[in-house]
Design a protein around this motif. Structure first.
Motif, PDB file in Angstrom:
ATOM      1  N   SER A  93       0.863  -1.186   0.000  1.00  0.00           N
ATOM      2  CA  SER A  93       0.000   0.000   0.000  1.00  0.00           C
ATOM      3  C   SER A  93       0.898   1.234   0.000  1.00  0.00           C
ATOM      4  CB  SER A  93      -0.895   0.016   1.237  1.00  0.00           C
ATOM      5  OG  SER A  93      -1.730  -1.119   1.257  1.00  0.00           O
ATOM      6  N   PRO A  94       0.693   2.137  -0.962  1.00  0.00           N
ATOM      7  CA  PRO A  94       1.572   3.296  -1.074  1.00  0.00           C
ATOM      8  C   PRO A  94       1.381   4.289   0.075  1.00  0.00           C
ATOM      9  CG  PRO A  94      -0.268   3.526  -2.567  1.00  0.00           C
ATOM     10  CD  PRO A  94      -0.380   2.159  -1.962  1.00  0.00           C
ATOM     11  N   VAL A  95       2.355   5.166   0.219  1.00  0.00           N
ATOM     12  CA  VAL A  95       2.253   6.249   1.196  1.00  0.00           C
ATOM     13  C   VAL A  95       0.957   7.010   0.915  1.00  0.00           C
ATOM     14  CG1 VAL A  95       3.303   8.427   1.960  1.00  0.00           C
ATOM     15  CG2 VAL A  95       4.751   6.412   1.512  1.00  0.00           C
ATOM     16  N   GLY A  96       0.184   7.254   1.961  1.00  0.00           N
ATOM     17  CA  GLY A  96      -1.077   7.983   1.828  1.00  0.00           C
ATOM     18  C   GLY A  96      -2.310   7.097   1.739  1.00  0.00           C
ATOM     19  N   PHE A  97      -2.127   5.769   1.631  1.00  0.00           N
ATOM     20  CA  PHE A  97      -3.272   4.864   1.521  1.00  0.00           C
ATOM     21  C   PHE A  97      -4.147   4.921   2.765  1.00  0.00           C
ATOM     22  CE2 PHE A  97      -4.918   0.809   3.088  1.00  0.00           C
ATOM     23  CZ  PHE A  97      -5.863   0.512   2.116  1.00  0.00           C
ATOM     24  N   ARG A  98      -5.472   4.936   2.560  1.00  0.00           N
ATOM     25  CA  ARG A  98      -6.448   4.766   3.638  1.00  0.00           C
ATOM     26  C   ARG A  98      -7.667   4.091   3.040  1.00  0.00           C
ATOM     27  NH1 ARG A  98     -11.047   6.317   6.279  1.00  0.00           N
ATOM     28  NH2 ARG A  98     -10.953   6.676   8.512  1.00  0.00           N
ATOM     29  N   SER A  99      -8.125   3.021   3.676  1.00  0.00           N
ATOM     30  CA  SER A  99      -9.291   2.291   3.188  1.00  0.00           C
ATOM     31  C   SER A  99     -10.579   2.979   3.623  1.00  0.00           C
ATOM     32  CB  SER A  99      -9.278   0.854   3.722  1.00  0.00           C
ATOM     33  OG  SER A  99      -9.649   0.842   5.094  1.00  0.00           O
ATOM     34  N   GLN A 100     -11.660   2.529   3.056  1.00  0.00           N
ATOM     35  CA  GLN A 100     -12.988   2.897   3.530  1.00  0.00           C
ATOM     36  C   GLN A 100     -13.317   1.983   4.720  1.00  0.00           C
ATOM     37  OE1 GLN A 100     -14.796   5.448   2.132  1.00  0.00           O
ATOM     38  NE2 GLN A 100     -12.917   5.775   0.982  1.00  0.00           N
ATOM     39  N   TRP A 101     -14.433   2.242   5.380  1.00  0.00           N
ATOM     40  CA  TRP A 101     -14.903   1.333   6.417  1.00  0.00           C
ATOM     41  C   TRP A 101     -15.191  -0.011   5.766  1.00  0.00           C
ATOM     42  CZ3 TRP A 101     -14.517   2.445  11.387  1.00  0.00           C
ATOM     43  CH2 TRP A 101     -14.448   3.786  11.767  1.00  0.00           C
ATOM     44  N   HIS A 102     -14.747  -1.084   6.392  1.00  0.00           N
ATOM     45  CA  HIS A 102     -14.972  -2.426   5.855  1.00  0.00           C
ATOM     46  C   HIS A 102     -14.866  -3.459   6.960  1.00  0.00           C
ATOM     47  CE1 HIS A 102     -10.586  -2.096   5.929  1.00  0.00           C
ATOM     48  NE2 HIS A 102     -10.555  -3.422   5.980  1.00  0.00           N
ATOM     49  N   CYS A 103     -15.371  -4.644   6.686  1.00  0.00           N
ATOM     50  CA  CYS A 103     -15.204  -5.808   7.557  1.00  0.00           C
ATOM     51  C   CYS A 103     -14.267  -6.778   6.859  1.00  0.00           C
ATOM     52  CB  CYS A 103     -16.546  -6.514   7.796  1.00  0.00           C
ATOM     53  SG  CYS A 103     -17.680  -5.615   8.859  1.00  0.00           S
ATOM     54  N   THR A 104     -13.640  -7.625   7.628  1.00  0.00           N
ATOM     55  CA  THR A 104     -12.807  -8.693   7.083  1.00  0.00           C
ATOM     56  C   THR A 104     -13.735  -9.754   6.502  1.00  0.00           C
ATOM     57  OG1 THR A 104     -11.145  -8.261   8.775  1.00  0.00           O
ATOM     58  CG2 THR A 104     -11.075 -10.426   7.724  1.00  0.00           C
ATOM     59  N   SER A 105     -13.457 -10.212   5.287  1.00  0.00           N
ATOM     60  CA  SER A 105     -14.333 -11.224   4.679  1.00  0.00           C
ATOM     61  C   SER A 105     -14.163 -12.584   5.353  1.00  0.00           C
ATOM     62  CB  SER A 105     -14.081 -11.325   3.177  1.00  0.00           C
ATOM     63  OG  SER A 105     -12.726 -11.630   2.929  1.00  0.00           O
ATOM     64  N   GLN A 106     -12.944 -12.953   5.663  1.00  0.00           N
ATOM     65  CA  GLN A 106     -12.628 -14.205   6.359  1.00  0.00           C
ATOM     66  C   GLN A 106     -11.538 -13.913   7.383  1.00  0.00           C
ATOM     67  OE1 GLN A 106     -14.023 -17.321   5.994  1.00  0.00           O
ATOM     68  NE2 GLN A 106     -15.494 -16.351   4.616  1.00  0.00           N
ATOM     69  N   PRO A 107     -11.611 -14.499   8.584  1.00  0.00           N
ATOM     70  CA  PRO A 107     -10.567 -14.244   9.588  1.00  0.00           C
ATOM     71  C   PRO A 107      -9.172 -14.544   9.032  1.00  0.00           C
ATOM     72  CG  PRO A 107     -12.423 -15.349  10.596  1.00  0.00           C
ATOM     73  CD  PRO A 107     -12.671 -15.369   9.108  1.00  0.00           C
ATOM     74  N   GLN A 108      -8.218 -13.705   9.425  1.00  0.00           N
ATOM     75  CA  GLN A 108      -6.851 -13.849   8.934  1.00  0.00           C
ATOM     76  C   GLN A 108      -5.879 -13.145   9.873  1.00  0.00           C
ATOM     77  OE1 GLN A 108      -6.777 -11.918   5.088  1.00  0.00           O
ATOM     78  NE2 GLN A 108      -7.443  -9.976   5.911  1.00  0.00           N
ATOM     79  N   TRP A 109      -4.666 -13.648   9.913  1.00  0.00           N
ATOM     80  CA  TRP A 109      -3.581 -12.966  10.612  1.00  0.00           C
ATOM     81  C   TRP A 109      -3.070 -11.860   9.694  1.00  0.00           C
ATOM     82  CZ3 TRP A 109      -1.686 -13.902  15.460  1.00  0.00           C
ATOM     83  CH2 TRP A 109      -2.066 -15.093  16.086  1.00  0.00           C
ATOM     84  N   VAL A 110      -2.684 -10.733  10.259  1.00  0.00           N
ATOM     85  CA  VAL A 110      -2.064  -9.641   9.510  1.00  0.00           C
ATOM     86  C   VAL A 110      -0.709  -9.374  10.159  1.00  0.00           C
ATOM     87  CG1 VAL A 110      -2.263  -7.254   8.729  1.00  0.00           C
ATOM     88  CG2 VAL A 110      -4.340  -8.652   8.997  1.00  0.00           C
TER      89      VAL A 110
END
Length: 147
Positions: free
Chosen positions: A69-86
């Protein structure tokens, strides 16, 4: 002559100099009963291996995905589709919740994202989910480990 592998007791009486048993802290982003994302911490026992390499039991995974994700990236509000480690590999990732709180993760840090949409619910960006954003001067690189 081979010796049996070292095993820690499943429930040690107490921690201290005579008891090297430790836990791994699993930071969890989850959906509470009210449908809102919240944080909690869980412990994973490191009860296998040896004192120099304490291990958990083998945990299931189905694959992994890498993200840049480039500098400045910000997502919209969202839910995780499937549980995952980050796992944060480079850069910094900030997670924001509906209550206005944020949490910053740096390289080497992790969390388990289980903020899924409640069954039968329609996504409402005023109630559900979280946002994520790149922070700092370096692009964000993450590894998503699917469970």
């Amino acid at each position: 002559m081979p010796t049996a592998p070292f095993r820690y007791p499943s429930k040690p009486p107490s921690r201290g100099p005579d008891n090297p048993y430790v836990d791994f802290t699993k930071v969890v982003l989850y959906t509470a009963d009210d449908g809102r994302a919240k944080w909690r911490e869980e412990k994973i026992a490191l009860g296998e291996g040896n004192p120099q390499a304490m291990l958990s039991k083998v945990l299931a995974a189905t694959g992994y995905q890498l993200r840049h994700s480039p500098v400045g990236f910000r997502s919209q509000w969202h839910c995780t589709s499937q549980p995952q480690w980050v796992f944060i590999l480079a850069g910094e990732m900030e997670i924001g919740l509906q209550d206005g709180s944020t949490r910053l993760f740096r390289p080497g840090e992790h969390f388990f994202s289980a903020d899924t949409l409640p069954p039968g619910a329609s996504f409402d960006p005023g109630i559900h989910g979280h946002w994520s954003a790149q922070r700092g001067p370096r692009a964000l690189e993450t590894l998503f480990l699917k469970t």
